[in-house]
Enzyme design. Structure first.
Site, short mmCIF file in Angstrom:
data_model
loop_
_atom_site.label_atom_id
_atom_site.label_comp_id
_atom_site.label_asym_id
_atom_site.label_seq_id
_atom_site.Cartn_x
_atom_site.Cartn_y
_atom_site.Cartn_z
N HIS A 1 -0.70 -3.81 10.95
CA HIS A 1 0.45 -4.00 11.51
C HIS A 1 0.48 -4.05 12.50
O HIS A 1 1.53 -4.41 13.57
CB HIS A 1 1.83 -4.20 10.68
CG HIS A 1 1.68 -4.75 9.45
ND1 HIS A 1 0.90 -6.47 8.50
CD2 HIS A 1 1.20 -4.26 7.66
CE1 HIS A 1 1.01 -5.93 7.69
NE2 HIS A 1 1.08 -4.54 7.34
N ARG B 1 -10.17 -8.00 3.33
CA ARG B 1 -8.51 -7.85 4.15
C ARG B 1 -9.14 -5.82 4.61
O ARG B 1 -8.66 -5.51 5.74
CB ARG B 1 -7.94 -8.03 3.78
CG ARG B 1 -6.11 -8.03 3.75
CD ARG B 1 -4.91 -8.77 3.65
NE ARG B 1 -3.88 -8.37 4.30
CZ ARG B 1 -3.30 -7.38 3.90
NH1 ARG B 1 -3.40 -5.93 3.39
NH2 ARG B 1 -1.89 -7.07 4.68
N SER C 1 3.85 -6.55 2.43
CA SER C 1 2.08 -6.66 3.40
C SER C 1 1.24 -7.20 2.08
O SER C 1 1.78 -8.27 1.26
CB SER C 1 2.34 -5.00 3.72
OG SER C 1 0.54 -4.82 4.45
N LEU C 2 0.89 -6.03 1.58
CA LEU C 2 -0.79 -7.30 0.73
C LEU C 2 0.02 -7.51 -0.12
O LEU C 2 -0.59 -8.46 -1.12
CB LEU C 2 -1.48 -6.12 0.16
CG LEU C 2 -1.03 -4.64 -0.90
CD1 LEU C 2 -1.50 -5.39 -2.59
CD2 LEU C 2 -1.91 -3.94 -0.92
N GLN D 1 0.42 -12.11 9.67
CA GLN D 1 0.59 -10.46 8.91
C GLN D 1 -0.22 -9.62 9.59
O GLN D 1 0.40 -8.76 9.34
CB GLN D 1 0.96 -11.01 7.07
CG GLN D 1 1.39 -10.27 6.47
CD GLN D 1 0.80 -9.88 5.35
OE1 GLN D 1 -0.35 -9.14 5.51
NE2 GLN D 1 0.86 -9.99 4.28
N GLN E 1 0.79 -1.60 -0.45
CA GLN E 1 -0.17 -0.39 -0.19
C GLN E 1 0.82 1.35 -0.23
O GLN E 1 2.02 1.28 0.59
CB GLN E 1 -0.91 -0.02 0.86
CG GLN E 1 -1.87 0.44 0.83
CD GLN E 1 -3.26 0.49 1.80
OE1 GLN E 1 -3.49 -0.39 2.35
NE2 GLN E 1 -3.97 0.83 2.26
#
Length: 311
Positions: A203, A119, A94-95, A252, A9
């Site tokens: 996170h 998500r 991340s994503l 995660q 992101q």
């Protein structure tokens, strides 16, 4: 050895994907598949905006993935490219870990799209707007960042969310704690603290409701063995077992993105070339972690042609 990387992101921008779709039927088809999976005109938002809609987490996450996978699809369909033949590992920030898993055919495109939409929605819903925050610490290594987070917490959540590279760490938690941390940076020998324009504190333990939502969704999702091992964000190590991949994706959501350690581990494993697909965000981080590595970013049709010629 070569690793393919997928951005997270913050790499989104209005207009993304348009040039690819205009130039390549394979890319246009991929964006349509994502729209169909989501029952949404996501590609229109990617191309036309407004920026406020694209930046919404539930749109940004599948959009960034779609742009990366469309880039890969063009290479495959029009250049005869095979990730399994040309790569040794994949990883995503991340994503981007979902994009990486889609790239190595662990998830199909429809499943990846729906998981990332959920998500994004779950992460947004986990913490009321305004209660959480994130900040980038510039000129901070992990030890300085951890000491600052501990000092600023004062009973609230304040934790390291992203260990990006030796000079950039992101912290996440309750807004009050993050603001205290930003005010204390100089006391901890950190050059600068910048509040990030994000809608939720990713996170960190405040994301537990989102982790539970993803656990349920991933349990119901079909996940095949990946064509290449995937470096998991929370482990900074390669995994390939489908059940372990699901478990690490759940972790995660609340866990640290161990990007610096992941790139260092890939370098130590023999990876000398890092290829970022669909963005130009991770390459500079890689160079700060492994200065001698070769870094390539593939975003445009010219980038695709150059990469195909080089591989």
């Amino acid at each position: 050895m070569r690793a393919f990387l997928f951005p997270g992101q913050g790499s989104q921008s209005v207009g993304m994907g348009k040039a690819l779709a205009d130039a390549s039927p394979a890319a246009k088809q991929l964006f349509q598949e994502v729209d169909d999976a989501l029952s949404q005109h996501l590609f229109r938002i990617m191309v036309e905006g407004p920026d406020s809609d694209l930046t919404l987490t539930e749109n940004a996450q599948p959009a960034i993935m779609a742009n990366a996978i469309a880039t890969l699809r063009v290479m495959q369909k029009e250049g005869g490219f095979s990730l399994a033949d040309k790569g040794d590992y994949v990883a995503g920030h991340s994503l981007g870990e979902y994009s990486a898993l889609c790239a190595v055919e662990a998830f199909d495109i429809a499943t990846t799209s729906r998981l990332l939409k959920l998500r994004g929605q779950a992460m947004q819903a986990a913490v009321p707007v305004g209660e959480g925050a994130m900040a980038a610490l510039l000129g901070a290594d992990i030890e300085k960042a951890q000491a600052l987070a501990d000092a600023a917490a004062e009973g609230e959540v304040c934790t390291v969310a992203n260990d990006n590279d030796p000079s950039q760490v992101v912290i996440s938690g309750h807004r009050g704690a993050i603001e205290r941390a930003v005010a204390l940076v100089k006391d901890h020998g950190i050059k600068r603290g910048v509040l990030l324009p994000v809608s939720a504190p990713f996170h960190c333990p405040l994301m537990q409701p989102a982790a539970e939502a993803m656990e349920a969704a991933l349990a119901a999702a079909t996940l095949s063995a990946p064509l290449l091992p995937v470096y998991a964000n929370v482990l900074a190590a390669p995994i390939a077992d489908p059940e372990e991949i699901k478990a690490r994706l759940v972790e995660q959501v609340t866990g640290r993105v161990r990007w610096r350690e992941s790139v260092a581990a890939m370098w130590d494993a023999g990876v000398t070339e890092f290829v970022e697909v669909g963005g130009k965000v991770l390459g500079p981080m890689v160079k700060r972690i492994a200065p001698d590595a070769t870094v390539r970013s593939i975003v445009t049709m010219d980038d695709i042609e150059a990469a195909l010629a080089a591989f």
